[in-house]
Design an enzyme around this catalytic site. Structure first.
Site, PDB file in Angstrom:
ATOM      1  N   ASP A  16       0.834  -1.207   0.000  1.00 37.63           N
ATOM      2  CA  ASP A  16       0.000   0.000   0.000  1.00 37.63           C
ATOM      3  C   ASP A  16       0.864   1.250   0.000  1.00 37.63           C
ATOM      4  O   ASP A  16       1.986   1.250   0.522  1.00 37.63           O
ATOM      5  CB  ASP A  16      -0.921  -0.025   1.230  1.00 37.63           C
ATOM      6  CG  ASP A  16      -2.084   0.939   1.081  1.00 37.63           C
ATOM      7  OD1 ASP A  16      -2.365   1.392  -0.049  1.00 37.63           O
ATOM      8  OD2 ASP A  16      -2.723   1.245   2.108  1.00 37.63           O
ATOM      9  N   HIS A  40       2.047   3.606  -9.119  1.00 38.30           N
ATOM     10  CA  HIS A  40       1.811   2.178  -9.405  1.00 38.30           C
ATOM     11  C   HIS A  40       2.968   1.601 -10.218  1.00 38.30           C
ATOM     12  O   HIS A  40       3.376   0.464 -10.010  1.00 38.30           O
ATOM     13  CB  HIS A  40       0.492   1.984 -10.152  1.00 38.30           C
ATOM     14  CG  HIS A  40      -0.708   2.335  -9.313  1.00 38.30           C
ATOM     15  ND1 HIS A  40      -0.836   1.929  -8.011  1.00 38.30           N
ATOM     16  CD2 HIS A  40      -1.833   3.055  -9.595  1.00 38.30           C
ATOM     17  CE1 HIS A  40      -1.984   2.386  -7.517  1.00 38.30           C
ATOM     18  NE2 HIS A  40      -2.604   3.076  -8.464  1.00 38.30           N
ATOM     19  N   LEU A  77      11.246 -20.259  -4.936  1.00 35.40           N
ATOM     20  CA  LEU A  77      10.293 -19.414  -4.194  1.00 35.40           C
ATOM     21  C   LEU A  77       8.963 -19.497  -4.938  1.00 35.40           C
ATOM     22  O   LEU A  77       8.953 -19.558  -6.162  1.00 35.40           O
ATOM     23  CB  LEU A  77      10.799 -17.963  -4.202  1.00 35.40           C
ATOM     24  CG  LEU A  77       9.847 -16.893  -3.666  1.00 35.40           C
ATOM     25  CD1 LEU A  77      10.079 -16.675  -2.177  1.00 35.40           C
ATOM     26  CD2 LEU A  77      10.032 -15.552  -4.373  1.00 35.40           C
TER      27      LEU A  77
HETATM   28  C1  IPE Z   1      -5.409  -2.804  -0.098  1.00 33.97           C
HETATM   29  O1  IPE Z   1      -5.084  -1.468  -0.310  1.00 33.97           O
HETATM   30  C2  IPE Z   1      -5.364  -3.537  -1.387  1.00 33.97           C
HETATM   31  C3  IPE Z   1      -4.061  -3.590  -2.067  1.00 33.97           C
HETATM   32  C4  IPE Z   1      -2.927  -3.143  -1.644  1.00 33.97           C
HETATM   33  C5  IPE Z   1      -4.114  -4.225  -3.339  1.00 33.97           C
HETATM   34  P1  IPE Z   1      -6.189  -0.335  -0.409  1.00 33.97           P
HETATM   35  O2  IPE Z   1      -5.451   0.940  -0.520  1.00 33.97           O
HETATM   36  O3  IPE Z   1      -7.168  -0.660  -1.471  1.00 33.97           O
HETATM   37  O4  IPE Z   1      -6.915  -0.481   1.019  1.00 33.97           O
HETATM   38  P2  IPE Z   1      -7.880   0.502   1.796  1.00 33.97           P
HETATM   39  O5  IPE Z   1      -8.985   0.891   0.866  1.00 33.97           O
HETATM   40  O6  IPE Z   1      -7.065   1.686   2.215  1.00 33.97           O
HETATM   41  O7  IPE Z   1      -8.340  -0.322   2.971  1.00 33.97           O
HETATM   42  C1  IPE Z   2      -1.673   0.257  -3.359  1.00 33.03           C
HETATM   43  O1  IPE Z   2      -1.440   1.616  -3.404  1.00 33.03           O
HETATM   44  C2  IPE Z   2      -1.902  -0.319  -4.738  1.00 33.03           C
HETATM   45  C3  IPE Z   2      -3.281  -0.755  -4.985  1.00 33.03           C
HETATM   46  C4  IPE Z   2      -4.248  -0.790  -4.116  1.00 33.03           C
HETATM   47  C5  IPE Z   2      -3.567  -1.171  -6.323  1.00 33.03           C
HETATM   48  P1  IPE Z   2      -2.634   2.657  -3.328  1.00 33.03           P
HETATM   49  O2  IPE Z   2      -3.053   2.981  -4.717  1.00 33.03           O
HETATM   50  O3  IPE Z   2      -3.719   2.166  -2.453  1.00 33.03           O
HETATM   51  O4  IPE Z   2      -1.900   3.894  -2.682  1.00 33.03           O
HETATM   52  P2  IPE Z   2      -2.499   4.926  -1.640  1.00 33.03           P
HETATM   53  O5  IPE Z   2      -3.045   4.121  -0.500  1.00 33.03           O
HETATM   54  O6  IPE Z   2      -3.564   5.706  -2.349  1.00 33.03           O
HETATM   55  O7  IPE Z   2      -1.318   5.760  -1.258  1.00 33.03           O
HETATM   56 MG    MG Z   3      -4.140   2.414  -0.506  1.00 36.94          MG
END
Ligand code: IPE
Ligand code: IPE
Ligand code: MG
Length: 263
Positions: A26, A43, A137
């Site tokens: 995240d 991303h 792995l």
């Molecule tokens: C969780 O992250 C899912 C992934 C990292 C793929 P999110 O950014 O979607 O989670 P929430 O919405 O903050 O809980």
């Molecule tokens: C995690 O990063 C990747 C996915 C959920 C696909 P985020 O896109 O949730 O990044 P933040 O949480 O907005 O910083």
């Molecule tokens: Mg996120």
């Protein structure tokens, strides 16, 4: 399927290096925002960082690395971000699978693939097939994955195979149908990006995982950050329901002793 294990049926052997590390990657969006870049730039960097995480885990001797790439709730994001993430997945598969194979890495995807484009599902199937016998792995990517979906699909498939279980079933009946039946349960769960929640990741499988939360954003989570997470894991006393005194009674050479003592 014979590798199916359960921390609630039997106490797993504990080792200094976690066998299975599961990560919620995240913070890509915030990484980009800090740099006045569009979220998609975050991303892109996130995918780059997957490469280094796989390398670091393989070098450490981790056997299973499971990465949450797209949750069943991430479809709620703006359509252009979702579509960019899907494209990125396709590109990553096209560019990386051969390298994974060269490095003896088995590749798996868990999640509801029915919503993906045929091109993507074909790439996934080909990658799984190509790398199925690799042993260094196992890299699992959770894509359109949700812990609740996993349990529901497992019960549904189990009852289809064995309708008599509708009258009652045991944990061991269900285990082979969960989407990570090929792996031991995660020993170490890591969430980057500062949030302290599970966000519908491996709800069943995380029953006794050691949880580690860090403010480091996923694109910045490097080999040193992984070392820190493993060091924290090594300080934990994994009791699986027993008392601390019971653990002290275990003979010194037993793998059930505190994680650090096994080093
Ligand atoms: C969780 O992250 C899912 C992934 C990292 C793929 P999110 O950014 O979607 O989670 P929430 O919405 O903050 O809980
Ligand atoms: C995690 O990063 C990747 C996915 C959920 C696909 P985020 O896109 O949730 O990044 P933040 O949480 O907005 O910083
Ligand atoms: Mg996120």
């Amino acid at each position: 399927m014979s590798t199916t294990t359960s921390s609630t049926i039997a106490i797993p052997k504990i080792r200094a290096i976690p066998r299975h590390v599961a990560i919620i990657m995240d913070g890509n969006g915030r990484w980009a925002r800090q740099r006045f870049l569009p979220r998609i730039a975050g991303h892109r960097r996130g995918v780059d960082n997957v490469r280094s995480a796989v390398r670091a885990c393989a070098e450490k001797g981790v056997e299973f690395l499971t990465l949450f790439a797209f949750s069943s709730e991430n479809w709620r994001r703006p359509a252009d971000e979702v579509s960019f993430l899907m494209q990125l997945f396709v590109i990553a598969l096209e560019q990386e699978v051969a390298k994974l194979h060269e490095n003896n890495i088995r590749f798996k995807v868990i999640g509801d693939l029915s919503r993906f484009e045929p091109r993507l599902t074909r790439l996934i199937a080909d990658a799984e097939q190509l790398t199925r016998d690799n042993t260094r792995l196992t890299l699992t990517v959770a894509a359109n994955y949700g812990g609740r979906w996993d349990m529901i699909q497992a019960v549904t498939r189990m009852l289809k195979d064995q309708p008599q279980l509708a009258h009652g079933f045991a944990e061991a009946d269900l285990l082979p149908y969960l989407s990570m039946a090929y792996a031991p349960e995660p020993d170490l769960f890591i969430r980057t990006g500062g949030e302290q929640r599970i966000s519908n990741f491996l709800l069943w499988q995380l029953a006794y995982a050691e949880l580690y939360f860090t403010d480091t954003l996923w694109p910045d989570f490097d080999a040193t950050a992984l070392e820190q997470a493993i060091a924290s894991y090594q300080q934990r006393e994994r009791r699986f329901g027993r008392t601390s005194e019971q653990l002290q009674e275990v003979p010194a050479e037993s793998p059930l002793r505190r994680v650090t003592e096994g080093r």
